[in-house]
Design an enzyme around this catalytic site. Structure first.
Site, PDB file in Angstrom:
ATOM      1  N   LYS A  17       0.858  -1.189   0.000  1.00 40.40           N
ATOM      2  CA  LYS A  17       0.000   0.000   0.000  1.00 40.40           C
ATOM      3  C   LYS A  17       0.890   1.234   0.000  1.00 40.40           C
ATOM      4  CE  LYS A  17      -4.455   1.068   0.197  1.00 40.40           C
ATOM      5  NZ  LYS A  17      -5.421   0.495  -0.762  1.00 40.40           N
ATOM      6  N   THR A  62      -4.074  -5.062   0.383  1.00 39.32           N
ATOM      7  CA  THR A  62      -3.372  -3.808   0.647  1.00 39.32           C
ATOM      8  C   THR A  62      -4.189  -2.922   1.583  1.00 39.32           C
ATOM      9  OG1 THR A  62      -4.292  -2.680  -1.302  1.00 39.32           O
ATOM     10  CG2 THR A  62      -2.225  -3.906  -1.594  1.00 39.32           C
ATOM     11  N   HIS A 251      22.192  25.465 -11.367  1.00 39.45           N
ATOM     12  CA  HIS A 251      23.068  26.461 -11.983  1.00 39.45           C
ATOM     13  C   HIS A 251      22.588  27.889 -11.735  1.00 39.45           C
ATOM     14  CE1 HIS A 251      25.209  23.283 -14.028  1.00 39.45           C
ATOM     15  NE2 HIS A 251      24.083  22.825 -14.524  1.00 39.45           N
TER      16      HIS A 251
END
Length: 302
Positions: A17, A62, A251
């Protein structure tokens, strides 16, 4: 190409799950505490029949895993997130017959108290504490691994970093520099040699060591910075086996103000979020115990 004739069989598999959003309020005193978690379970075991014959008799739903995760938040979450994850993983392996291995991944979202108010917070971020706990086997074959860490720790130094002497080819246009902005959004995960550790104190200590090294090092490259951060952590914490760091180079390019007749003395930059260099570095001890299933591919939460 010759045809393959081998029998078709079920390969490695697991299920669980994912991303259970668990918020636990501690009301033991008038000054409340909060813990905000994202928890993922992942089970391995004898689930072949479920895949090949649709036979679910060995499959713990689940949904049952979700219910357990929330129940354990009430009964087993008084300590660190690592303790909570270990309790869940041990339960699934020890108490659910077909399960031979369980992995619990946790994100711990920080909240900051508003002043000294007893029950009001603001969400901080974006830094998130993480943990991945794996328990497998029983008895003499029992193995347990804890990988703790953090992600989205955004750091920047305005000088003390350069990048020069690099390999060049016909397409190289990058100019070398001995003074640049160095910024990244750090992901770090460190593996414990065993499960007897002061989890919270170690987390705070590792974070402090990494930031101190990032700040103090005269960096010749982001790769060097990551290695030195990892080495400093292992030197400071002898019970850590290895640390893995991932860092994008965020950057910052000097913005051209000459066209407006305005000097730019390394003060105004354009932050360019993509594309970006991405560095992966592992720093480890030569005599570290076996990593086992500690570094199984993450399922999504942590």
């Amino acid at each position: 190409m010759d045809p393959l004739t081998g029998r078709i069989v079920l390969g490695p598999n697991r299920y669980g799950k994912a991303e259970n959003r668990v918020v636990r309020i501690y009301r033991d005193t008038v000054r409340h505490e909060i813990r905000d978690l994202n928890v993922t379970s992942s089970l391995r075991g004898d689930f072949e029949a479920a895949h090949t014959a649709g036979d679910q008799r060995a499959v713990l739903p689940t949904d049952s895993q979700k219910q357990t995760i929330f129940a354990y938040a009430a009964t087993h979450s008084g300590g660190s997130v690592e303790d909570y994850g270990l309790a869940l993983a041990r339960h699934f392996v020890d108490d659910i017959g077909p399960v031979s291995s369980a992995r619990i991944e946790i994100e711990d979202f920080p909240w900051e108290r508003v002043g000294d108010h007893p029950y009001t917070w603001t969400r901080t971020g974006p830094e998130v504490r993480t943990a991945a706990i794996t328990v497998t086997g029983a008895g003499d074959t029992r193995r347990e691994w804890v990988v703790a860490g953090l992600k989205d720790l955004v750091v920047l130094k305005s000088t003390g970093s350069g990048f020069a002497g690099f390999l060049e080819d016909p397409f190289t246009v990058l100019e070398p520099t001995d003074d640049r902005v160095l910024a990244t959004s750090l992901v770090a995960r460190w593996r414990y040699a065993d499960t007897a550790a002061a989890w919270d104190r170690t987390y705070a200590g590792v974070r402090e060591v990494m930031l101190d090294r990032f700040a103090a090092l005269q960096s010749k490259a982001l790769q060097q910075t990551l290695f030195e951060m990892g080495r400093a952590v292992l030197e400071a914490f002898p019970y850590l086996a290895e640390i893995r760091l991932q860092a994008p180079n965020k950057h910052h390019f000097l913005f051209d103000l000459d066209r407006f007749g305005i000097p730019n003395r390394g003060e105004v930059f354009h932050a360019d979020d993509r594309p970006y260099g991405l560095m992966h570095v592992t720093v480890q001890r030569e005599d570290a115990p076996d990593a086992g299933s500690a570094w199984d591919e993450y399922t999504g939460a942590a």
